[in-house]
Design an enzyme around this catalytic site. Structure first.
Site, PDB file in Angstrom:
ATOM      1  N   HIS A 124       0.815  -1.221   0.000  1.00  0.00           N
ATOM      2  CA  HIS A 124       0.000   0.000   0.000  1.00  0.00           C
ATOM      3  C   HIS A 124       0.848   1.270   0.000  1.00  0.00           C
ATOM      4  CE1 HIS A 124       0.415  -0.209   4.516  1.00  0.00           C
ATOM      5  NE2 HIS A 124       0.476   1.110   4.374  1.00  0.00           N
ATOM      6  N   ASP A 154      -0.079  -7.590   1.293  1.00  0.00           N
ATOM      7  CA  ASP A 154       0.394  -6.209   1.451  1.00  0.00           C
ATOM      8  C   ASP A 154       1.925  -6.133   1.472  1.00  0.00           C
ATOM      9  OD1 ASP A 154       0.093  -3.469   1.609  1.00  0.00           O
ATOM     10  OD2 ASP A 154      -0.009  -3.444   3.796  1.00  0.00           O
ATOM     11  N   GLY A 226       3.370   6.440   8.320  1.00  0.00           N
ATOM     12  CA  GLY A 226       4.733   6.648   7.844  1.00  0.00           C
ATOM     13  C   GLY A 226       5.654   5.520   8.264  1.00  0.00           C
ATOM     14  N   ASN A 227       5.251   4.760   9.304  1.00  0.00           N
ATOM     15  CA  ASN A 227       6.014   3.585   9.726  1.00  0.00           C
ATOM     16  C   ASN A 227       5.785   2.399   8.791  1.00  0.00           C
ATOM     17  OD1 ASN A 227       5.724   4.817  12.825  1.00  0.00           O
ATOM     18  ND2 ASN A 227       7.578   3.632  12.484  1.00  0.00           N
ATOM     19  N   SER A 228       4.749   2.452   7.987  1.00  0.00           N
ATOM     20  CA  SER A 228       4.395   1.319   7.128  1.00  0.00           C
ATOM     21  C   SER A 228       5.578   0.871   6.281  1.00  0.00           C
ATOM     22  CB  SER A 228       3.235   1.697   6.207  1.00  0.00           C
ATOM     23  OG  SER A 228       2.060   1.889   6.946  1.00  0.00           O
ATOM     24  N   LEU A 282      -7.946 -24.125  -4.489  1.00  0.00           N
ATOM     25  CA  LEU A 282      -8.716 -25.336  -4.210  1.00  0.00           C
ATOM     26  C   LEU A 282     -10.119 -25.262  -4.788  1.00  0.00           C
ATOM     27  CD1 LEU A 282      -8.277 -28.020  -2.732  1.00  0.00           C
ATOM     28  CD2 LEU A 282      -9.196 -26.953  -0.659  1.00  0.00           C
ATOM     29  N   GLY A 283     -10.654 -24.049  -4.901  1.00  0.00           N
ATOM     30  CA  GLY A 283     -11.981 -23.893  -5.496  1.00  0.00           C
ATOM     31  C   GLY A 283     -13.127 -24.182  -4.544  1.00  0.00           C
ATOM     32  N   VAL A 284     -12.988 -23.746  -3.278  1.00  0.00           N
ATOM     33  CA  VAL A 284     -14.077 -23.916  -2.323  1.00  0.00           C
ATOM     34  C   VAL A 284     -14.298 -22.618  -1.553  1.00  0.00           C
ATOM     35  CG1 VAL A 284     -13.783 -26.400  -1.951  1.00  0.00           C
ATOM     36  CG2 VAL A 284     -12.474 -24.784  -0.553  1.00  0.00           C
ATOM     37  N   ILE A 286     -15.281 -21.523   2.229  1.00  0.00           N
ATOM     38  CA  ILE A 286     -15.289 -22.173   3.533  1.00  0.00           C
ATOM     39  C   ILE A 286     -15.754 -21.224   4.623  1.00  0.00           C
ATOM     40  CG2 ILE A 286     -13.475 -23.833   2.951  1.00  0.00           C
ATOM     41  CD1 ILE A 286     -11.496 -21.980   4.428  1.00  0.00           C
TER      42      ILE A 286
END
Length: 481
Positions: A124, A154, A226-228, A282-284, A286
């Site tokens: 970000h 991220d 700013g710490n990101s 996996l196509g589920v 959950i």
């Protein structure tokens, strides 16, 4: 003779009493001193100073500044009525349009991970940036380019080209980190330059609802805007996390900050260096198992991930997984909670056949599933970049996106954003609406949509066929002059 005898007996009694007292004293010493010594060993002594650690780490922490051009919204009407004296002023200077494009600037932090100039930071911080500048601790500044990004975790990898080798920070093992351990955060809060804060690990495995791969380290070390992207260090000076988020209503630190575990970044680094992150699929769909679901499904406990739906034609569908199954094991690893499964699947090599353990109506079954590739959703393209201006952002509807939105429709375009005070907003179009037709012409992709919209001019009225939930309706949008 008697006197001597009495004297001897008295001394004997005194010795016996003294022995008892000495024994009791020893027992008391064992009871009180031994636990005290054990407690002293269990609690680590707080460090007297972090100055040496900071001195070693600071040259490897960088300040990141980004700049991106934000497109101004054009074609919107004057906010003043026809009789307002400010209307003439507005139209004279803005020509009945909103202000033009402007530059938006942001600040963040990163840290060097090798001598060649690779730098880890948050996605970000650099996402959509038109220009990225990196300033080192010695005030030298470099232009940087994005090598790879992963919005789901991220994380981002950028690179500069220094003339001399850089000093990288050592990467530690975040799995070895314990709640209560001392940590140090270095960053660029509010653009003030490298700033150091210290605290302890408050919790691990925190989920914030940011995505399927949430797995944050929580710390009370002060983390501010700013710490990101800055490093979270252990007392050995190793990076064990990447500062990513704060929990605050005011925007400032209140003692709850979050960092991405460095082990997650280390797993993704080889793919980030290639510019693309590929994940298993996996196509589920959950969900966690609640006490009520446990009773209803007659399960022994609440462990596992309940399959709420299966993507038609996906790996699970082909491998035999059904709605209502409870996945309790994946490729030899126990699935204790539903949140465990996305991590396991995402880190599995595409094309690999794995054994999935499920409980189906009380019976345990083993199924062989061939892992597919998770297709990344396309970046939304803003309709506001085209003419005429409608004030909405649309994206092509994919099966994965339709599944996420709970839509049975798998064709058309989905509205992902509607700007206030625009033709689309005035007409009643909402985010989540599916556009099926434009003036009774079917549109299934952005190219068709853009070509069709490009044929209209200011003052025209467009007829949209919209699907909203289970309802289909027509909506007219008049293009403002």
């Amino acid at each position: 003779m008697m006197k001597k005898t009495r004297f001897y007996r008295k001394e004997t009694q005194n010795g016996w009493v003294a022995g008892i007292i000495a024994g009791l004293f020893c027992a008391l010493m064992v009871l009180f001193l031994a636990p005290k010594a054990e407690t002293t060993q269990a609690v680590s002594t707080p460090p007297g100073s972090f100055s040496e650690l900071v001195k070693q780490a600071s040259p490897s922490v960088v300040n990141i500044s980004v700049e991106k051009v934000v497109r101004g919204r054009r074609g919107a009407p004057s906010p003043f009525g026809s009789d307002d004296p400010l209307r003439e002023f507005f139209e004279r200077f803005f020509g009945n349009q909103m202000p033009k494009d402007f530059k938006q600037r942001g600040l963040g932090t990163g840290f060097i991970i090798d001598k060649e100039g690779f730098i880890l930071t948050n996605n970000h911080v650099v996402e959509s940036a038109d220009e990225i500048k990196v300033r080192l601790a010695d005030e030298k500044e470099f232009g940087a380019k994005i090598i790879g990004r992963d919005p789901k975790t991220d994380l981002a990898l950028i690179r500069i080209e220094p003339k001399q080798p850089l000093k990288p920070l050592p990467l530690g093992d975040s799995d070895e980190l314990g709640v209560g351990d001392w940590v140090v955060a270095i960053g660029n809060p509010f653009g003030l330059g490298n700033t150091v804060t210290a605290g302890i690990v408050s919790a691990k495995y925190r989920q914030l609802g940011a995505g399927a791969y949430d797995n944050f380290i929580q710390t009370d070390a002060s983390i501010n805007p700013g710490n990101s992207g800055g490093p979270l260090l252990n007392t050995a000076g190793e990076v064990i996390g990447i500062n990513s988020a704060i929990f605050s209503q005011s925007g400032g630190n209140i003692g709850i900050g979050f960092a991405i575990p460095i082990n997650m970044a280390k797993d993704l680094l080889p793919q980030l260096k290639t510019g693309k992150v590929i994940r298993g699929w996996l196509g589920v769909m959950i969900q966690p198992i609640t006490p009520e679901l446990k009773d209803k499904l007659k399960l022994e406990d609440e462990k596992g991930a309940l399959v709420a739906d299966v993507t038609k034609g996906g790996p699970s569908d082909k491998g035999g997984i059904k709605r209502g199954d409870v996945i309790v094991g994946f490729d030899g690893t126990e699935v204790k909670e539903s949140k465990d499964l996305p991590f396991l699947v995402a880190s599995t090599r595409v094309g690999k056949s794995v054994t999935v353990e499920v409980i189906r109506k009380g019976q345990r079954k083993s199924l062989e599933i061939r892992i597919g590739e998770l297709k990344e959703e396309k970046e939304p393209q803003a309709v506001s970049e085209m003419r005429p201006y409608l004030g909405m952002t649309v994206e092509e509807l994919t099966p994965e996106l339709a599944e996420k939105l709970g839509q049975s429709e798998v064709r058309g375009l989905v509205v992902v954003q509607v700007d206030d005070n625009t033709p689309a907003a005035e007409a009643g179009i909402r985010p989540g609406d599916i556009i099926l037709e434009v003036d009774q012409v079917s549109v299934e992709n952005l190219d068709q949509f853009n070509r069709k919209i490009g044929t209209y001019k200011e003052g025209d009225t467009i007829l949209f066929l919209i699907k909203r939930g289970e309802v289909t309706l027509y909506i007219t949008v008049k293009i403002w002059k």
